[in-house]
Design a protein around this motif. Structure first.
Motif, PDB file in Angstrom:
ATOM      1  N   ILE A   1       0.830  -1.206   0.000  1.00  0.00           N
ATOM      2  CA  ILE A   1       0.000   0.000   0.000  1.00  0.00           C
ATOM      3  C   ILE A   1       0.861   1.251   0.000  1.00  0.00           C
ATOM      4  O   ILE A   1       0.581   2.231  -0.702  1.00  0.00           O
ATOM      5  CB  ILE A   1      -0.950  -0.025   1.214  1.00  0.00           C
ATOM      6  N   LEU A   2       1.945   1.244   0.792  1.00  0.00           N
ATOM      7  CA  LEU A   2       2.839   2.402   0.819  1.00  0.00           C
ATOM      8  C   LEU A   2       3.508   2.617  -0.528  1.00  0.00           C
ATOM      9  O   LEU A   2       3.603   3.757  -1.018  1.00  0.00           O
ATOM     10  CB  LEU A   2       3.893   2.193   1.907  1.00  0.00           C
TER      11      LEU A   2
ATOM     12  N   SER B   1       1.007   4.070  -2.938  1.00  0.00           N
ATOM     13  CA  SER B   1       0.728   5.480  -2.661  1.00  0.00           C
ATOM     14  C   SER B   1       1.831   6.382  -3.201  1.00  0.00           C
ATOM     15  O   SER B   1       1.563   7.427  -3.812  1.00  0.00           O
ATOM     16  CB  SER B   1       0.555   5.688  -1.157  1.00  0.00           C
ATOM     17  N   VAL B   2       3.093   5.968  -3.000  1.00  0.00           N
ATOM     18  CA  VAL B   2       4.208   6.773  -3.500  1.00  0.00           C
ATOM     19  C   VAL B   2       4.191   6.832  -5.029  1.00  0.00           C
ATOM     20  O   VAL B   2       4.383   7.897  -5.638  1.00  0.00           O
ATOM     21  CB  VAL B   2       5.539   6.204  -2.980  1.00  0.00           C
TER      22      VAL B   2
ATOM     23  N   ALA C   1       1.588   6.389  -7.039  1.00  0.00           N
ATOM     24  CA  ALA C   1       0.435   7.174  -7.491  1.00  0.00           C
ATOM     25  C   ALA C   1       0.684   8.667  -7.323  1.00  0.00           C
ATOM     26  O   ALA C   1       0.313   9.476  -8.185  1.00  0.00           O
ATOM     27  CB  ALA C   1      -0.807   6.750  -6.720  1.00  0.00           C
ATOM     28  N   GLN C   2       1.322   9.061  -6.219  1.00  0.00           N
ATOM     29  CA  GLN C   2       1.617  10.469  -6.012  1.00  0.00           C
ATOM     30  C   GLN C   2       2.610  10.984  -7.052  1.00  0.00           C
ATOM     31  O   GLN C   2       2.460  12.090  -7.581  1.00  0.00           O
ATOM     32  CB  GLN C   2       2.170  10.689  -4.609  1.00  0.00           C
TER      33      GLN C   2
END
Length: 330
Positions: free
Chosen positions: A149-150, A153-154, A156-157
């Motif tokens: 998940i982390l 998220s990175v 996607a950002q």
């Protein structure tokens, strides 16, 4: 972008658009857009109002999850869980009292009775190897899910930031070109050697190179420092190594260019067309009878193959009226 193209196409047409509604479609930015143009008279017949609406074509509505039969469990309508085919597990309950009993009655009507026993572990018992292995497996699964998940998220950002930067560069490029072309003037210029240059010169575009593909003189150059210069500025555009560059000159006549300003990267090709009296031309050199065209069409092709098309009004967007010949002979 599409609405502006449709409006400028109607304004710069050879004949005024007829009253009524017209629909069409235009691919732009890698998507298909459906547009509708409505024209109606305002007051007198000399003034027309043009309204343009744009929507995405072939929009698909996602099916609700509740309507998907694959999401429904057997024996239920949607989102249910069928427990009729499973055997009920024994119920273990920790209690301080010995000999107590508890009954569990499932919906099937069966009854299970289990005697409660003292399940408190002493210090010597500890945990079995199976329990430790199961605990480690669960902990590893939770840690792996958190790391995934982390990482997502990175990523996607980072992707979102790059996409927003690209959209911002495209918006700035079109805004700067719109300001330059909208304030194009009839003032001719001279190059570094003193040779005259028409007020507006443009090619059909190019893939890459250092030669400008568009050169014009624009007005409205603000003079914040109060320098000894006019408000007219000579600017040029070129495509160099996949980067759209804007070149400005400190003086209209005889001065060398300033360092180019990068507007947008990731461009493989630029196409330009010029419109006058409803007709399109691939080049403009000021020999068409008027110094400025009415409109300019810009086509950008990105490295991923996406095409963007934008139309701009040049100057006022209208050709100057023909001069009246006055016969001075008595």
């Amino acid at each position: 972008m599409v609405a502006r193209n449709v409006a400028i196409d109607a304004v710069t047409a050879a004949q005024p658009p007829t009253a009524g509604a017209v629909a069409g479609a235009e691919p732009n930015g890698g998507r298909s857009w459906a547009w509708m143009r409505s024209v109606r008279a305002m007051g007198g017949s000399q003034v027309l109002r043009i309204d343009v609406t744009v929507a995405r074509s072939q929009r698909r509505n996602p099916r609700p999850i509740d309507d998907d039969p694959s999401c429904a469990a057997p024996g239920y309508g949607s989102g249910g869980v069928d427990m009729s085919g499973r055997r009920a597990a024994s119920l273990r309950t920790h209690a301080h009292a010995h000999g107590a009993a508890v009954s569990f009655m499932p919906e099937s009507g069966q009854r299970f009775e289990h005697a409660l026993e003292d399940d408190r572990r002493s210090a010597e018992h500890g945990f079995t190897l199976v329990e430790v292995m199961v605990s480690l497996m669960i902990f590893g699964m939770i840690a792996a899910a958190g790391a995934a998940i982390l990482s997502f998220s990175v990523t996607a950002q980072r992707t979102t930031g790059a996409r927003l930067d690209d959209i911002g560069a495209l918006t700035r490029t079109l805004s700067i070109m719109s300001a330059d072309l909208g304030q194009a003037s009839l003032r001719a210029a001279r190059d570094e050697s003193g040779a005259p240059i028409p007020a507006f010169v443009g090619d059909s575009g190019s893939g890459s190179g250092d030669a400008p593909i568009l050169r014009l003189v624009r007005g409205g150059w603000t003079n914040i420092d109060g320098a000894a210069r006019s408000n007219a500025q000579k600017v040029a555009y070129r495509l160099s190594d996949g980067v759209v560059q804007r070149i400005a000159y400190p003086m209209v006549d005889g001065a060398g260019p300033l360092p180019p300003a990068a507007l947008m990267a990731g461009v493989t090709r630029i196409g330009l067309r010029y419109r006058l009296a409803g007709a399109w031309s691939d080049r403009w050199d000021g020999l068409q009878g008027v110094p400025l065209p009415e409109a300019l069409e810009l086509t950008l092709q990105r490295t991923d193959g996406t095409l963007f098309r934008q139309m701009f009004l040049v100057g006022s967007g209208y050709a100057p009226p023909p001069r009246e010949v006055v016969n001075e002979t008595p």
